[in-house]
Design a protein around this motif. Structure first.
Motif, mmCIF file in Angstrom:
data_model
loop_
_atom_site.group_PDB
_atom_site.id
_atom_site.type_symbol
_atom_site.label_atom_id
_atom_site.label_comp_id
_atom_site.label_asym_id
_atom_site.label_seq_id
_atom_site.Cartn_x
_atom_site.Cartn_y
_atom_site.Cartn_z
ATOM 1 N N LEU A 59 11.011 -15.309 17.883
ATOM 2 C CA LEU A 59 10.489 -16.590 17.428
ATOM 3 C C LEU A 59 11.611 -17.501 16.951
ATOM 4 O O LEU A 59 11.536 -18.726 17.090
ATOM 5 C CB LEU A 59 9.472 -16.384 16.305
ATOM 6 N N ALA A 60 12.677 -16.904 16.408
ATOM 7 C CA ALA A 60 13.820 -17.690 15.933
ATOM 8 C C ALA A 60 14.712 -18.161 17.072
ATOM 9 O O ALA A 60 15.617 -18.979 16.850
ATOM 10 C CB ALA A 60 14.641 -16.885 14.934
ATOM 11 N N GLY A 61 14.488 -17.655 18.285
ATOM 12 C CA GLY A 61 15.266 -18.109 19.430
ATOM 13 C C GLY A 61 16.703 -17.649 19.442
ATOM 14 O O GLY A 61 17.556 -18.305 20.025
ATOM 15 N N VAL A 62 16.986 -16.509 18.809
ATOM 16 C CA VAL A 62 18.363 -15.998 18.806
ATOM 17 C C VAL A 62 18.521 -14.837 19.782
ATOM 18 O O VAL A 62 19.539 -14.148 19.771
ATOM 19 C CB VAL A 62 18.799 -15.574 17.383
ATOM 20 N N THR A 63 17.509 -14.609 20.613
ATOM 21 C CA THR A 63 17.611 -13.663 21.713
ATOM 22 C C THR A 63 17.458 -14.449 23.010
ATOM 23 O O THR A 63 16.678 -15.391 23.081
ATOM 24 C CB THR A 63 16.518 -12.578 21.628
ATOM 25 N N PRO A 64 18.193 -14.078 24.047
ATOM 26 C CA PRO A 64 18.113 -14.840 25.299
ATOM 27 C C PRO A 64 16.794 -14.614 26.015
ATOM 28 O O PRO A 64 16.093 -13.633 25.780
ATOM 29 C CB PRO A 64 19.292 -14.289 26.108
ATOM 30 N N SER A 65 16.466 -15.544 26.882
ATOM 31 C CA SER A 65 15.276 -15.425 27.723
ATOM 32 C C SER A 65 15.716 -14.839 29.056
ATOM 33 O O SER A 65 16.525 -15.439 29.771
ATOM 34 C CB SER A 65 14.628 -16.797 27.927
ATOM 35 N N THR A 66 15.188 -13.662 29.394
ATOM 36 C CA THR A 66 15.593 -12.955 30.608
ATOM 37 C C THR A 66 14.489 -13.012 31.649
ATOM 38 O O THR A 66 13.344 -12.660 31.376
ATOM 39 C CB THR A 66 15.941 -11.491 30.301
ATOM 40 N N ARG A 67 14.844 -13.467 32.837
ATOM 41 C CA ARG A 67 13.904 -13.497 33.952
ATOM 42 C C ARG A 67 14.464 -12.636 35.071
ATOM 43 O O ARG A 67 15.631 -12.778 35.441
ATOM 44 C CB ARG A 67 13.697 -14.933 34.447
ATOM 45 N N GLN A 68 13.626 -11.747 35.598
ATOM 46 C CA GLN A 68 14.104 -10.821 36.618
ATOM 47 C C GLN A 68 13.063 -10.673 37.708
ATOM 48 O O GLN A 68 11.872 -10.523 37.454
ATOM 49 C CB GLN A 68 14.418 -9.457 36.005
ATOM 50 N N SER A 69 13.513 -10.744 38.934
ATOM 51 C CA SER A 69 12.660 -10.541 40.097
ATOM 52 C C SER A 69 13.505 -9.920 41.186
ATOM 53 O O SER A 69 14.457 -10.528 41.679
ATOM 54 C CB SER A 69 12.057 -11.863 40.575
#
Length: 400
Positions: free
Chosen positions: A298-308
């Protein structure tokens, strides 16, 4: 009866089950006033004993709590692993996830922590802190307007002191607000003026040299007329700063009375306002963040990972609580100045080629684990018990 709500941006799937785990009703409602009202009516009519949901914030959760319903936050990572209870496929399906959430509440309710709204004093502290943040933005905007104006009217005043909105700088502008007044200054006049404001009198000659070497401003009647603009900006700046000071006094008083104050004031370089900022944005509801990862997300200090397939993209996380991220990153960025562990993590990130803001977010993610542990156990931060810090302090240091 138990219920599960699979949350989505535009709509929500709600599933109601009985004590044996059989589905009683399953519907989809829109994420608007009518849809949320329908959802609450459905849950109230079935008199559900508990509702499972994957996130602990937002208008939907606020409405559920306001309706007096018992809410349990079950993180998406746990829902993903819990799907295996009901089959080997493990596919993501909103209707199925709503059932999983409801059934977990039915079977594991005693292990779950009910979500409760923040205390009234926490909500009041949050209002004070956010109002101060808004005024800080106004202070910066007015100071920038004043600076742009002075660059045309009295350029020598800009940069004369460390900060344009500092007390001594504002006092100087108020008394010597025209180019004619600046030109008439002498060391005999400036030295006692600085002394009266507890400023280093030995810098009088240096300040005068800066004023003399600067570009000339507007003199004569035109300069006198523009001085009115200068005083208008200065008056607005003084007013905003006074209100910020007043809010900070209220924040200090509110923080002193808060039961969680000791947790946040114990953090390195937290002080009063920064500690209150962290407390206000994290809140006091432990059930909202069942894991440190949920707080970090929620704090946005972890990256957003997208994988396909073979493609994996790691990007900046945008959908976050920006108030919380600003509070956590502000603390983390300053903590490295007094905490060796924080400084080491930051330097490691910089050595890997990360820019300053990215390195601060990496450090903030590490701090959240520590803060979450202190917060959930009601234990102030103690450097002597911070294992990673102690390991760093006792490990052999490389020699030159």
């Amino acid at each position: 009866m138990f219920a599960g709500v699979d949350w989505a941006e535009n709509s929500h799937v709600v599933c109601v089950i009985d004590g044996d785990g059989e589905v009683v009703e399953r519907v989809m409602v829109a994420h608007d006033k009518a849809g949320i009202t329908r959802l609450i009516t459905l849950l109230s009519d079935h008199r559900v004993a508990g509702t499972g949901i994957e996130r602990g914030d937002g208008p939907l959760v606020t409405a559920l709590l306001a309706a007096g319903l018992t809410v349990f936050v079950i993180p998406p990572s746990q829902v993903k692993s819990l799907r295996g209870r009901y089959g080997s496929a493990g596919n993501k399906d909103d209707r199925f996830d709503a059932f999983v959430l409801a059934d977990v509440v039915r079977t594991d309710r005693r292990r779950l922590v009910p979500l409760v709204p923040d205390r009234a004093d926490t909500q009041a502290l949050r209002a004070l802190v956010r109002a101060r943040q808004d005024l800080l933005g106004h202070r910066l905007a007015i100071a920038n307007q004043l600076r742009a104006h002075l660059l045309s009217v009295t350029p020598g005043v800009v940069g004369l002191f460390a900060e344009l909105d500092a007390l001594v700088s504002r006092a100087f502008i108020a008394e010597f607000g025209t180019q004619d007044a600046v030109d008439a200054l002498s060391e005999a006049v400036l030295t006692p003026w600085l002394k009266a404001r507890h400023y280093h009198v030995r810098t009088a000659a240096t300040l005068l040299e800066r004023l003399r070497s600067a570009a000339s401003g507007v003199r004569g009647p035109a300069g006198q007329a523009l001085a009115g603009v200068t005083q208008a900006y200065l008056s607005a700046l003084n007013t905003v700063i006074q209100q910020i000071d007043a809010l900070e006094s209220q924040i200090a008083a509110a923080l002193a009375e808060h039961p969680d104050a000791a947790i946040f004031t114990s953090l390195p370089r937290a002080g009063t306002v920064r500690a209150a900022w962290l407390l206000a944005e994290i809140g006091d509801c432990r059930g909202r963040f069942p894991t440190a990862a949920s707080l970090a997300g929620l704090a946005g200090v972890t990256p957003s990972t997208r994988q396909s397939g073979n493609t994996r993209i790691v990007a900046f996380r945008w959908a976050v609580d920006k108030h919380l991220r600003n509070a956590v990153c502000n603390f983390a960025g300053d903590s490295r100045l007094s905490n060796p562990w924080a400084a080491d993590l930051y330097q490691q990130a910089r050595a890997r080629g990360k820019k300053h803001n990215h390195a601060v977010r990496i450090l903030a993610r590490a701090w959240i684990t520590v803060i979450w542990k202190c917060w959930t156990t009601n234990t102030p931060y103690n450097p002597a018990e911070h294992r990673a810090l102690q390991n760093l302090l006792t490990s052999p240091q490389p020699t030159g």
